[in-house]
Write a protein that holds these residues in place. Structure first.
Motif, mmCIF file in Angstrom:
data_model
loop_
_atom_site.group_PDB
_atom_site.id
_atom_site.type_symbol
_atom_site.label_atom_id
_atom_site.label_comp_id
_atom_site.label_asym_id
_atom_site.label_seq_id
_atom_site.Cartn_x
_atom_site.Cartn_y
_atom_site.Cartn_z
ATOM 1 N N LYS A 105 -30.440 44.909 2.010
ATOM 2 C CA LYS A 105 -29.819 45.068 3.323
ATOM 3 C C LYS A 105 -29.943 46.518 3.763
ATOM 4 O O LYS A 105 -29.161 47.370 3.332
ATOM 5 N N PRO A 106 -30.920 46.837 4.595
ATOM 6 C CA PRO A 106 -31.174 48.238 4.968
ATOM 7 C C PRO A 106 -30.001 48.886 5.684
ATOM 8 O O PRO A 106 -29.328 48.256 6.506
ATOM 9 N N LEU A 149 -31.104 33.717 8.613
ATOM 10 C CA LEU A 149 -31.956 34.884 8.403
ATOM 11 C C LEU A 149 -31.123 36.125 8.103
ATOM 12 O O LEU A 149 -31.340 36.822 7.123
ATOM 13 N N GLY A 150 -30.181 36.405 8.980
ATOM 14 C CA GLY A 150 -29.307 37.549 8.768
ATOM 15 C C GLY A 150 -30.048 38.865 8.728
ATOM 16 O O GLY A 150 -31.135 39.021 9.282
ATOM 17 N N ASP A 151 -29.445 39.837 7.997
ATOM 18 C CA ASP A 151 -30.049 41.172 7.906
ATOM 19 C C ASP A 151 -30.722 41.410 6.564
ATOM 20 O O ASP A 151 -31.085 42.543 6.236
ATOM 21 N N THR A 152 -30.893 40.360 5.761
ATOM 22 C CA THR A 152 -31.593 40.524 4.494
ATOM 23 C C THR A 152 -33.039 40.929 4.754
ATOM 24 O O THR A 152 -33.776 40.225 5.446
ATOM 25 N N THR A 158 -37.121 41.939 12.390
ATOM 26 C CA THR A 158 -38.572 42.088 12.242
ATOM 27 C C THR A 158 -39.304 40.980 12.984
ATOM 28 O O THR A 158 -40.247 41.239 13.740
ATOM 29 N N LEU A 159 -38.876 39.745 12.790
ATOM 30 C CA LEU A 159 -39.512 38.626 13.484
ATOM 31 C C LEU A 159 -39.270 38.706 14.987
ATOM 32 O O LEU A 159 -40.127 38.329 15.786
#
Length: 369
Positions: A105-106, A149-152, A158-159
């Motif tokens: 998780k950035p 999807l979330g923030d992983t 990105t998508l």
């Protein structure tokens, strides 16, 4: 004329984009107390990262990567990501007394590094498709319907931004910029039109600010949440993202029109945007978390000051002394990591993840703009 020949325009565009990144983050706390600040914030977020993605895509290659290119994904993206994730973990532990180390998780701005890495990895496969732009638009719109999807690994964001990166590559691949001579000269009416576009967008962002708050527009512009999480439970919620992508494209085009074509005194700073991107969050962090940027009145004084401070911050973090100190963190060359140590060597021309190439610096080297 080769699309890879160094053009001042691209460095100008890179630096203008990174200034907008700093400005967007700096003005965020003012948005809670000022509608004008919120209008500016929405305007910036409507296009600045899509424009950055277009630039990165323009300088990306779809051919099978060489060993050195694959090594650069590791040295220029993955290693700095791990380094700065560690720094953020330590910073939060010291300042907030807590730390939740999770490399999947950035932290804050680091999502863009992961996005660039994923963009580079999938581009050769996208280039094999007949309609890569249409496919990436479908992927972006479709991703918003997925709630898992979330923030992983910043996958949702990105998508969401993938079409803009692909558009940049497509423009380069088909030599659109060169064939239309877009970087040679512009008629006067293009500047008037671009200014008009921003004037209308700015007016709409400020005049309808209550509506934008009600529909949670700022989160739609992040591309990192599902439609359902933002209240878009209708089947046509993807149409909202599609419309926002169209707005981002129009604003990005207007932005590129207003970017100077020729070299300026600040052009060479555009070669070092990754320093600004990775370091500015540490400059802003204490200001954001301390509450210094809250309840600043009157807005007509403080907002211009924040804008000026954002520009100065971007300039300062791109200067040579700062680069010399932080180069081991921003541009690490871990030769020990590779079986062939030459893959991480500094010799030759270097490139940051946005595609900006530059000669190796040395004490006797004079910066070229």
């Amino acid at each position: 004329m080769s699309t890879r020949r160094r053009m001042p325009f691209w460095d100008n565009a890179r630096f203008a984009c990174i200034v907008l990144v700093v400005l967007g983050h700096a003005v965020q706390r003012l948005t809670y107390d000022s509608d004008i600040a919120l209008g500016l914030y929405l305007l910036v977020y409507a296009f600045h990262m899509p424009a950055f993605a277009i630039i990165a895509g323009y300088f990306s290659k779809s051919a099978a990567p060489t060993k050195r290119q694959m090594a650069r994904v590791i040295t220029d993206i993955l290693v700095p990501y791990v380094i700065f994730e560690f720094l953020w973990t330590v910073t939060k532990w010291f300042v907030e007394g807590r730390a939740d180390p999770n490399i999947t998780k950035p932290s804050w701005t680091l999502w863009f590094l992961l996005a660039l890495g994923i963009f580079r990895l999938v581009l050769p496969y996208l280039a094999l498709l007949r309609w890569p732009l249409l496919w990436t638009i479908a992927i972006s719109v479709g991703a918003g319907y997925l709630t898992n999807l979330g923030d992983t690994f910043s996958l949702a964001r990105t998508l969401g931004l993938l079409p803009f990166f692909t558009l940049g590559w497509w423009l380069s691949e088909h030599q659109i910029v060169d064939r239309l001579r877009l970087l040679e000269r512009r008629p006067w009416w293009t500047y008037v039109t671009a200014i008009g576009v921003f004037a209308i967008a700015g007016w709409a962002a400020w005049n309808f600010v209550e509506l934008w708050n009600a529909v949670n527009l700022r989160h739609w512009l992040f591309y990192d949440d599902s439609y359902a999480d933002m209240g878009g439970t209708q089947w046509w919620a993807g149409g909202v993202r599609l419309a926002l992508m169209g707005i981002a494209l129009v604003l990005s085009l207007a932005f590129f029109v207003l970017v100077p074509l020729r070299s300026t005194w600040w052009t060479h700073f555009g070669q070092y945007t990754m320093y600004v991107y990775l370091l500015h969050s540490f400059v802003l962090y204490p200001l954001r978390e301390s509450g210094v940027l809250r309840n600043l009145e009157p807005t007509w004084i403080w907002l211009p000051l924040v804008i000026v401070a954002s520009v100065l911050t971007a300039l300062g973090l791109a200067t040579k002394p700062v680069r010399r100190v932080f180069r081991p963190l921003v541009e690490p060359r871990p030769t020990w990591l590779f079986s062939d140590s030459s893959l991480a060597a500094r010799e030759g021309r270097r490139a940051d993840p946005t595609g900006s190439r530059r000669p190796r610096e040395s004490p006797s080297h004079r910066e070229q703009s």
